[in-house]
Each structure stands twice: as C-alpha cells, then as structure tokens.
Design a protein around this motif. Structure first.
Motif, PDB file in Angstrom:
ATOM      1  N   VAL A 111       8.559   9.578  -3.971  1.00 35.52           N
ATOM      2  CA  VAL A 111       9.664   9.703  -4.924  1.00 35.52           C
ATOM      3  C   VAL A 111      10.138  11.158  -4.981  1.00 35.52           C
ATOM      4  CG1 VAL A 111       9.005   7.727  -6.335  1.00 35.52           C
ATOM      5  CG2 VAL A 111       8.006   9.967  -6.811  1.00 35.52           C
ATOM      6  N   SER A 112       9.836  11.897  -3.926  1.00 38.36           N
ATOM      7  CA  SER A 112      10.135  13.327  -3.914  1.00 38.36           C
ATOM      8  C   SER A 112      11.626  13.629  -3.979  1.00 38.36           C
ATOM      9  CB  SER A 112       9.531  13.982  -2.669  1.00 38.36           C
ATOM     10  OG  SER A 112      10.064  13.405  -1.492  1.00 38.36           O
ATOM     11  N   ASN A 113      12.458  12.646  -3.626  1.00 41.19           N
ATOM     12  CA  ASN A 113      13.899  12.868  -3.639  1.00 41.19           C
ATOM     13  C   ASN A 113      14.566  12.278  -4.876  1.00 41.19           C
ATOM     14  OD1 ASN A 113      13.292  10.222  -2.629  1.00 41.19           O
ATOM     15  ND2 ASN A 113      15.472  10.003  -2.172  1.00 41.19           N
ATOM     16  N   PHE A 114      13.788  11.707  -5.789  1.00 39.37           N
ATOM     17  CA  PHE A 114      14.370  11.056  -6.956  1.00 39.37           C
ATOM     18  C   PHE A 114      15.115  12.064  -7.839  1.00 39.37           C
ATOM     19  CE2 PHE A 114      12.342   6.702  -7.952  1.00 39.37           C
ATOM     20  CZ  PHE A 114      12.484   6.315  -6.643  1.00 39.37           C
TER      21      PHE A 114
ATOM     22  N   MET B 258      13.922   3.295 -15.578  1.00 39.30           N
ATOM     23  CA  MET B 258      12.881   3.158 -14.557  1.00 39.30           C
ATOM     24  C   MET B 258      11.587   2.633 -15.176  1.00 39.30           C
ATOM     25  SD  MET B 258      13.243   6.540 -12.128  1.00 39.30           S
ATOM     26  CE  MET B 258      14.666   6.805 -11.058  1.00 39.30           C
ATOM     27  N   SER B 259      11.676   2.017 -16.334  1.00 36.03           N
ATOM     28  CA  SER B 259      10.463   1.548 -17.003  1.00 36.03           C
ATOM     29  C   SER B 259       9.738   0.513 -16.155  1.00 36.03           C
ATOM     30  CB  SER B 259      10.811   0.948 -18.371  1.00 36.03           C
ATOM     31  OG  SER B 259      11.680  -0.151 -18.239  1.00 36.03           O
ATOM     32  N   SER B 260       8.434   0.681 -16.035  1.00 37.89           N
ATOM     33  CA  SER B 260       7.561  -0.245 -15.299  1.00 37.89           C
ATOM     34  C   SER B 260       7.988  -0.453 -13.853  1.00 37.89           C
ATOM     35  CB  SER B 260       7.476  -1.606 -16.008  1.00 37.89           C
ATOM     36  OG  SER B 260       6.908  -1.470 -17.282  1.00 37.89           O
ATOM     37  N   MET B 261       8.678   0.490 -13.310  1.00 37.75           N
ATOM     38  CA  MET B 261       9.218   0.353 -11.957  1.00 37.75           C
ATOM     39  C   MET B 261       8.128   0.090 -10.922  1.00 37.75           C
ATOM     40  SD  MET B 261      11.776   3.000  -9.999  1.00 37.75           S
ATOM     41  CE  MET B 261      12.441   2.672  -8.359  1.00 37.75           C
TER      42      MET B 261
ATOM     43  N   SER C 261      -2.029  10.473  -4.837  1.00 41.87           N
ATOM     44  CA  SER C 261      -1.136  11.627  -4.860  1.00 41.87           C
ATOM     45  C   SER C 261       0.261  11.185  -5.272  1.00 41.87           C
ATOM     46  CB  SER C 261      -1.081  12.304  -3.489  1.00 41.87           C
ATOM     47  OG  SER C 261      -0.522  11.439  -2.531  1.00 41.87           O
ATOM     48  N   LEU C 262       0.926  12.065  -5.970  1.00 41.71           N
ATOM     49  CA  LEU C 262       2.251  11.742  -6.471  1.00 41.71           C
ATOM     50  C   LEU C 262       2.986  13.041  -6.754  1.00 41.71           C
ATOM     51  CD1 LEU C 262       4.025   9.315  -7.313  1.00 41.71           C
ATOM     52  CD2 LEU C 262       3.123   9.582  -9.624  1.00 41.71           C
ATOM     53  N   ASN C 263       4.068  13.256  -6.051  1.00 48.24           N
ATOM     54  CA  ASN C 263       4.827  14.493  -6.212  1.00 48.24           C
ATOM     55  C   ASN C 263       5.989  14.260  -7.170  1.00 48.24           C
ATOM     56  OD1 ASN C 263       6.280  16.841  -6.025  1.00 48.24           O
ATOM     57  ND2 ASN C 263       6.586  16.757  -3.812  1.00 48.24           N
ATOM     58  N   LEU C 264       5.851  14.772  -8.376  1.00 49.83           N
ATOM     59  CA  LEU C 264       6.893  14.633  -9.386  1.00 49.83           C
ATOM     60  C   LEU C 264       7.530  15.981  -9.715  1.00 49.83           C
ATOM     61  CD1 LEU C 264       5.084  12.230 -11.885  1.00 49.83           C
ATOM     62  CD2 LEU C 264       6.443  11.647  -9.885  1.00 49.83           C
ATOM     63  N   SER C 265       7.360  16.929  -8.826  1.00 48.51           N
ATOM     64  CA  SER C 265       7.810  18.289  -9.118  1.00 48.51           C
ATOM     65  C   SER C 265       9.315  18.388  -9.297  1.00 48.51           C
ATOM     66  CB  SER C 265       7.362  19.238  -8.006  1.00 48.51           C
ATOM     67  OG  SER C 265       7.883  18.836  -6.755  1.00 48.51           O
TER      68      SER C 265
ATOM     69  N   SER D 214       0.815  -1.218   0.000  1.00 48.15           N
ATOM     70  CA  SER D 214       0.000   0.000   0.000  1.00 48.15           C
ATOM     71  C   SER D 214       0.848   1.266   0.000  1.00 48.15           C
ATOM     72  CB  SER D 214      -0.948   0.011   1.206  1.00 48.15           C
ATOM     73  OG  SER D 214      -0.215  -0.038   2.420  1.00 48.15           O
ATOM     74  N   SER D 215       2.101   1.144   0.410  1.00 45.37           N
ATOM     75  CA  SER D 215       2.976   2.318   0.412  1.00 45.37           C
ATOM     76  C   SER D 215       4.433   1.894   0.305  1.00 45.37           C
ATOM     77  CB  SER D 215       2.767   3.154   1.678  1.00 45.37           C
ATOM     78  OG  SER D 215       3.157   2.428   2.825  1.00 45.37           O
ATOM     79  N   LEU D 216       5.249   2.813  -0.157  1.00 48.13           N
ATOM     80  CA  LEU D 216       6.680   2.587  -0.262  1.00 48.13           C
ATOM     81  C   LEU D 216       7.397   3.864   0.128  1.00 48.13           C
ATOM     82  CD1 LEU D 216       7.494   0.643  -3.582  1.00 48.13           C
ATOM     83  CD2 LEU D 216       8.202   0.018  -1.282  1.00 48.13           C
ATOM     84  N   ASN D 217       8.314   3.749   1.051  1.00 47.63           N
ATOM     85  CA  ASN D 217       9.135   4.907   1.410  1.00 47.63           C
ATOM     86  C   ASN D 217      10.521   4.700   0.814  1.00 47.63           C
ATOM     87  OD1 ASN D 217      10.621   6.961   2.507  1.00 47.63           O
ATOM     88  ND2 ASN D 217       9.879   6.696   4.588  1.00 47.63           N
ATOM     89  N   LEU D 218      10.790   5.446  -0.232  1.00 49.80           N
ATOM     90  CA  LEU D 218      12.065   5.321  -0.921  1.00 49.80           C
ATOM     91  C   LEU D 218      12.915   6.565  -0.708  1.00 49.80           C
ATOM     92  CD1 LEU D 218      10.697   3.827  -4.265  1.00 49.80           C
ATOM     93  CD2 LEU D 218      11.384   2.630  -2.185  1.00 49.80           C
ATOM     94  N   SER D 219      12.716   7.208   0.428  1.00 54.21           N
ATOM     95  CA  SER D 219      13.398   8.475   0.705  1.00 54.21           C
ATOM     96  C   SER D 219      14.912   8.329   0.784  1.00 54.21           C
ATOM     97  CB  SER D 219      12.868   9.098   1.999  1.00 54.21           C
ATOM     98  OG  SER D 219      13.035   8.220   3.093  1.00 54.21           O
ATOM     99  N   SER D 220      15.392   7.107   0.997  1.00 51.55           N
ATOM    100  CA  SER D 220      16.840   6.895   1.082  1.00 51.55           C
ATOM    101  C   SER D 220      17.462   6.640  -0.286  1.00 51.55           C
ATOM    102  CB  SER D 220      17.150   5.707   1.997  1.00 51.55           C
ATOM    103  OG  SER D 220      16.660   4.507   1.428  1.00 51.55           O
ATOM    104  N   PHE D 221      16.644   6.490  -1.303  1.00 53.95           N
ATOM    105  CA  PHE D 221      17.157   6.134  -2.624  1.00 53.95           C
ATOM    106  C   PHE D 221      17.933   7.289  -3.262  1.00 53.95           C
ATOM    107  CE2 PHE D 221      14.887   2.245  -4.548  1.00 53.95           C
ATOM    108  CZ  PHE D 221      14.978   1.568  -3.348  1.00 53.95           C
ATOM    109  N   ASN D 222      19.097   6.944  -3.780  1.00 51.82           N
ATOM    110  CA  ASN D 222      19.885   7.872  -4.585  1.00 51.82           C
ATOM    111  C   ASN D 222      19.807   7.368  -6.017  1.00 51.82           C
ATOM    112  OD1 ASN D 222      21.910   9.204  -6.023  1.00 51.82           O
ATOM    113  ND2 ASN D 222      23.357   9.202  -4.321  1.00 51.82           N
ATOM    114  N   THR D 223      19.114   8.089  -6.863  1.00 51.74           N
ATOM    115  CA  THR D 223      18.853   7.608  -8.225  1.00 51.74           C
ATOM    116  C   THR D 223      19.630   8.388  -9.281  1.00 51.74           C
ATOM    117  OG1 THR D 223      16.914   9.042  -8.403  1.00 51.74           O
ATOM    118  CG2 THR D 223      16.558   6.792  -7.586  1.00 51.74           C
TER     119      THR D 223
END
Length: 373
Positions: free
Chosen positions: A218-221, A203-206, A241-245, A188-197
């Motif tokens: 994915v705010s830090n991507f 990232m296709s079909s990720m 909701s999805l922040n892609l800004s 239901s949720s994923l916290n990927l705040s530690s990811f360095n991308t």
C-alpha cells in the motif's frame, strides 16, 4: 385480381421493411441458467425467447432489488452454479452495474469469456464476487474500471481465493473500498501498486481477516481524503511488514481497531509536528500507559522536555525519546536496532481534541501491544 395482388405484395414489402429495424432493436441482455443449474451464460442477442433453461433479464432482481435474480442471497445461497460463461454476443453490451452479479454463488469455480465483458461504463461493482467461497483464482486484467465509484465488499468472503490479478485496475474515481478484501483468508499477498486512492473516503475493514496475508503493498496509497480506517488491518495475523509511511490521516475520524488482533509485537513511533501541547500530553499518556515499546520523536525542545517528563512518570515499557525534524522521522529506527518493526503516525496542523480521539482509538482501544507492522 392483378391490382389486388400487386397491392398485397406491396403491403407485404412495406411490412418486411418496417420489421427490419425492429428486428435489429430486439437485441437484449439476459442470463440463462442451464437446466441442471450448473452453468450461467450471459447473452446479448435477439434469441432470448428460444433459449432453454431458466432465463432472466439482465436487470431482473430479488432480495428487495439488491441482488440479480440469478445470484444467491444470504438467506438462500446459490449452491448449484459452478461455471459462468460470457458468450461472444455479450461483448456488444455495456452494463452500468455488476453489483452482486455472482454474490453468494458458493459453488462457482470457473468463469470464462472475460474478454466478452466490457466494463467501461460500469460505476458499481459492489459485492460482485461476494462469498464466492469456491473460487481459487481471478484474472481481472482485462477489466476497465475507469468509471467505477464503488468497490465495497467486491471480494468479501472469497475464502478460497489464492490468486487475484488486479494489475489493470484504474481506481481513480472509486470512493468506497470498505470490506473490499474482507476475509480473503487464503490470499498471501496483494499487489495494489496500480491503485489510485486519491478519491477514496472509506477504507474500513478493507483487509480485515486476511489471515494468511504476509505482505500488502500500500506504499502508493493516497489517503488524503479517507475519513474511515476502522478495522482496516484487523486480524491480519501473519502480516510481518507494512509500509504506511505515506499515509495521510489528516481527515480520518475513525481508526478503531485498525490493527486489532494482529497477534504480533509492535514498536510504535509517534512523530509529533506542529500540534498543541494538550494533544502531545494526552497522546504520550496513552502511548506510555499502553505498555508498549515505543519511540517518541519530537519536533521542538520544549516538547522534548515534556516528553521526557511523561515517559518518566507513566511509561511501564521501554521508551526511547529523540528530537527530529519532520523530514528525518523515518531515520529514527536506525538508532534503535533492538526495535525492528515500527509504525509511524504523523500529527501536524491539527487541533488537540479531534486528534486525541483518533490516537485513543488506534492505540488505547485496540490490542496494540500485539501488533507488528
């Protein structure tokens, strides 16, 4: 007789001393499948020959060398292994790959001894948990992923997974995340705040078919080097909701169906900065003819006039037009309270032809009128 006896003893002593380092060098990594097939145990010692059950060397493979000998394959799933154990001896081993280690282990429910798996030298985690359809939780907080470059399909088809702790993941060297969470439909949720991308290219079909996902952080991507985002969020039917800004799509060449079949309503915000008039005209045409509510935020008076012209001529849905500087674009929705959800695509310093294709892919070729972000 005495000299002969002394000579024999001396020879035996020499052989014993010679055998000591050889014995120490006999430690090897291997995997034992219990007689009933239910338990898979990883060892690193000199006792391989004395183990009962089916024994595989750590580098033994099947399926044309693609999968470990103990794992399942698409044509022959492993439906008997329910438990994996990393023995204490295994902590002294340094694998360089964990590719498909538990692939297609459809009955696997428990993995113990994670502290005995040292992943500091692993570079490839492709399909590591591929189609582990019975796993409900994974705590990978002890994983050292500093040298990993490939995480593609790592959790693909983990359809029962409801808890996934990736808080310690260091992804600074990862270049491939394609299909990484594909069809994790119970999460239901994923916290990927530690990811360095920063180094990720694909990232296709990720997150495709994460049908129960209501939020993805994915705010830090950093997407400055990504070239492929095709179907990235496709069929995320509960995403509200999805922040892609922060997304930088300057190098992206594939965005087809990025939000396909998301079954929501979108308000699209196009922020146009420093692009050609030809691109602007084409992008606005695609937007307006797609019959979706949109805000077109334009940088520059001439472009504003052109936007108004296209809106009047082509748009079949509500369109609001405003002029903003680049730094102001996130404030646009505040002036349009009836539009609560929006997606920002920023275009700048690009040639018209290349960006035209990207915009058409993400707007015209997707079910975009039913996406909420």
């Amino acid at each position: 007789m005495k000299p002969k006896l002394l000579f024999s003893l001396f020879a035996i002593a020499i052989m014993l001393m010679a055998a000591l380092p050889t014995q120490a060098q006999k430690n090897e990594a291997y995997v034992v499948v219990s007689d009933d097939g239910a338990t898979l145990t990883f060892y690193y010692d000199a006792q391989k020959s004395s183990r009962t059950g089916t024994v595989y060397g750590i580098k033994e493979t099947r399926y044309q060398g693609r999968c470990p000998a103990w794992a399942g394959v698409p044509e022959a799933n492993n439906t008997w292994t329910t438990t994996v154990v990393f023995d204490t001896s295994f902590k002294n081993y340094r694998p360089t790959t964990t590719r498909c280690w538990f692939g297609d282990c459809r009955a696997l429910k428990n993995i113990t001894g994670w502290e005995n798996l040292n992943t500091s030298e692993v570079t490839d985690m492709t399909e590591m948990f591929f189609a582990c359809t019975s796993l409900t939780s994974l705590d990978l907080s002890n994983f050292n992923t500093a040298n990993v470059t490939n995480m593609s399909m790592m959790f693909m088809h983990c359809i029962a997974l409801t808890s996934l702790d990736l808080s310690s993941f260091n992804t600074k060297n990862v270049t491939n995340m394609r299909y990484m969470f594909f069809n994790c439909k119970a999460l239901s949720s994923l916290n990927l705040s530690s990811f360095n991308t920063k180094n990720v290219r694909n990232m296709s079909s990720m997150f495709s078919v994460c049908a129960n996902m209501t939020s993805i952080n994915v705010s830090n991507f950093n997407t400055e080097n990504v070239t492929d985002m095709e179907e990235m969020f496709m069929s995320c039917t509960k995403l509200t909701s999805l922040n892609l800004s922060n997304f930088n799509t300057a190098k992206v060449t594939r965005m087809g169906y990025m939000f396909g079949a998301c079954h929501r309503t979108i308000c699209f915000v196009l922020v146009v900065c420093h692009c050609t008039f030809e691109f602007l005209a084409e992008a606005e045409h695609i937007l307006c003819s797609a019959a979706i509510p949109c805000i077109i935020a334009v940088n520059g008076g001439q472009r504003l006039a052109m936007t108004e012209h296209f809106a009047e001529r082509y748009c079949t849905f509500r369109v609001e037009i405003c002029q903003v500087e680049r730094s102001q674009f996130l404030a646009v929705p505040k002036h349009t309270p009836h539009m609560d959800h929006f997606l920002c695509i920023e275009t700048r310093n690009v040639e018209g032809g290349q960006t035209d294709a990207s915009v058409e892919h993400i707007i015209h070729k997707t079910n975009f009128s039913r996406v909420e972000v």
